[in-house]
Design an enzyme around this catalytic site. Sequence first.
Site, PDB file in Angstrom:
ATOM      1  N   CYS A 228       0.843  -1.196   0.000  1.00  0.00           N
ATOM      2  CA  CYS A 228       0.000   0.000   0.000  1.00  0.00           C
ATOM      3  C   CYS A 228       0.878   1.246   0.000  1.00  0.00           C
ATOM      4  O   CYS A 228       1.337   1.690   1.054  1.00  0.00           O
ATOM      5  CB  CYS A 228      -0.909  -0.035   1.229  1.00  0.00           C
ATOM      6  SG  CYS A 228      -1.901   1.453   1.451  1.00  0.00           S
TER       7      CYS A 228
ATOM      8  N   CYS B 229      -0.237   4.087   2.160  1.00  0.00           N
ATOM      9  CA  CYS B 229      -0.063   3.897   3.606  1.00  0.00           C
ATOM     10  C   CYS B 229       1.386   4.104   4.012  1.00  0.00           C
ATOM     11  O   CYS B 229       1.672   4.597   5.100  1.00  0.00           O
ATOM     12  CB  CYS B 229      -0.416   2.469   4.039  1.00  0.00           C
ATOM     13  SG  CYS B 229      -2.022   1.901   3.552  1.00  0.00           S
ATOM     14  N   ASP B 230       2.307   3.662   3.169  1.00  0.00           N
ATOM     15  CA  ASP B 230       3.683   3.478   3.628  1.00  0.00           C
ATOM     16  C   ASP B 230       4.690   4.450   3.028  1.00  0.00           C
ATOM     17  O   ASP B 230       5.831   4.506   3.473  1.00  0.00           O
ATOM     18  CB  ASP B 230       4.134   2.041   3.343  1.00  0.00           C
ATOM     19  CG  ASP B 230       3.226   1.015   4.013  1.00  0.00           C
ATOM     20  OD1 ASP B 230       2.512   1.404   4.953  1.00  0.00           O
ATOM     21  OD2 ASP B 230       3.237  -0.152   3.598  1.00  0.00           O
TER      22      ASP B 230
END
Lengths: 321, 109
Positions: free
Chosen positions: A145, A148-149
Amino acid sequence: MTESRQVVIIGSGPAGLTAAIYAARAQLAPLVIEGEPSSTSDQPGGQLMLTTDVENYPGFVSGIMGPELMSAFREQAARFGADYVTAKASRVDLSRRPFSVWVGDPDAEEPTYSAESLIISTGAQSLMLNVPNEERLVGYGVSTCATCDGFFFRQRDIAVVGGGDSALEEALFLTRFADKVTVIHRRGELRASKVMQQRAFKNDKIEFLWNTSVVDVLGDTTVSGLRVRDNQSEEESDLKVAGLFVAIGHEPNTSLFKGQLEMEENGYLRTFDGTRTNVDGVFACGDVQDHRYRQAVTAAGSGCMAALDAERWLEDQAAAR
Amino acid sequence: MSEKITNLSDASFDEHVKSSDVPVLVDFWAEWCGPCKMIAPVLEEIASEQAGKLGIAKLNIDDNLDITRRFDVMSIPTLILFKDGEPAARIVGAKGKGQLLQELSAHLS
């Protein structure tokens, strides 16, 4: 106790939720089995939950965030009476009508739901590389993701594998954080659209490693690099990166239907005459049956078709009785 | 957010997890993380159901980089279970309620 429904929709991306809007407005009180939270695209809302700006969905002049778009779809269907269950379908029996659908324990004697008609919109999910150490390092430099990261790779060097639009979108997004993003592609040219290619080629932080495959992910507790192979010379070398993002394509989420529904050789559901599957009363829409267009707007369009097909089919069944 | 979930910061983190009589599950999250939003309601439910047995807390990684770095968080959501102030289990990535409880069950009595 088994709960009976006229329409059950499995999957809650643009296809499933558009089907829910239409089925709900047709007073069919659809139930959407929306999936469970996950950091992959296999989650309520589907692949758009992992994206940021969606720039090609009609009606949003300056774009919209993927999760925001999906939450609007969901609320819109709820407004007309769609119900949701936040779980994954664990088993289906399509051999007789009404169809049976289980969530939770697939071995339970009684199915959780029985459905007069079924709309399948389980979508597709990203493929991983399937190289050694990749799975072990998920969350420690290997990411499923980017949105997200990406944050954790501020001022680091990272790699994105793939040559399509999703790979370039990820690479461009990650340049907000990383010092350098190396796009590794097994061929000598990209599959991505011209507009994405132009943006990527223009970006100083993006470099390309052509005709190259990743053969291993290196690192003890976190990713320290990749072992890559030049596909022309067959020579292997190490690339020092702190992060790996994979965008090499998708596979359809069809394992639930193996042996019950006809599929293409690549596992996508086969549809006939609109959204009909080979089982009367079962319809399929979105990426689970589309490996050609795979857009939010085409998924939504086919979700509408599936709901209209299901509605018509239910009327015909009632008329025949 | 429900009052059952404590908002932690770099400043309050140590005291909170060390002084707790029950294990504390800390959710490392951020506003821009879709999967983090998906698990928020799940954590609310667990917080209510496990009240008195398990504490649940959140740490916004954007505002609290020291603690985020101390535990090498590189992906969110990451959930770390602290027992007696020490990390005892770690769950990376969003999960459904059933799977979360299953992974936590070994550490909760």
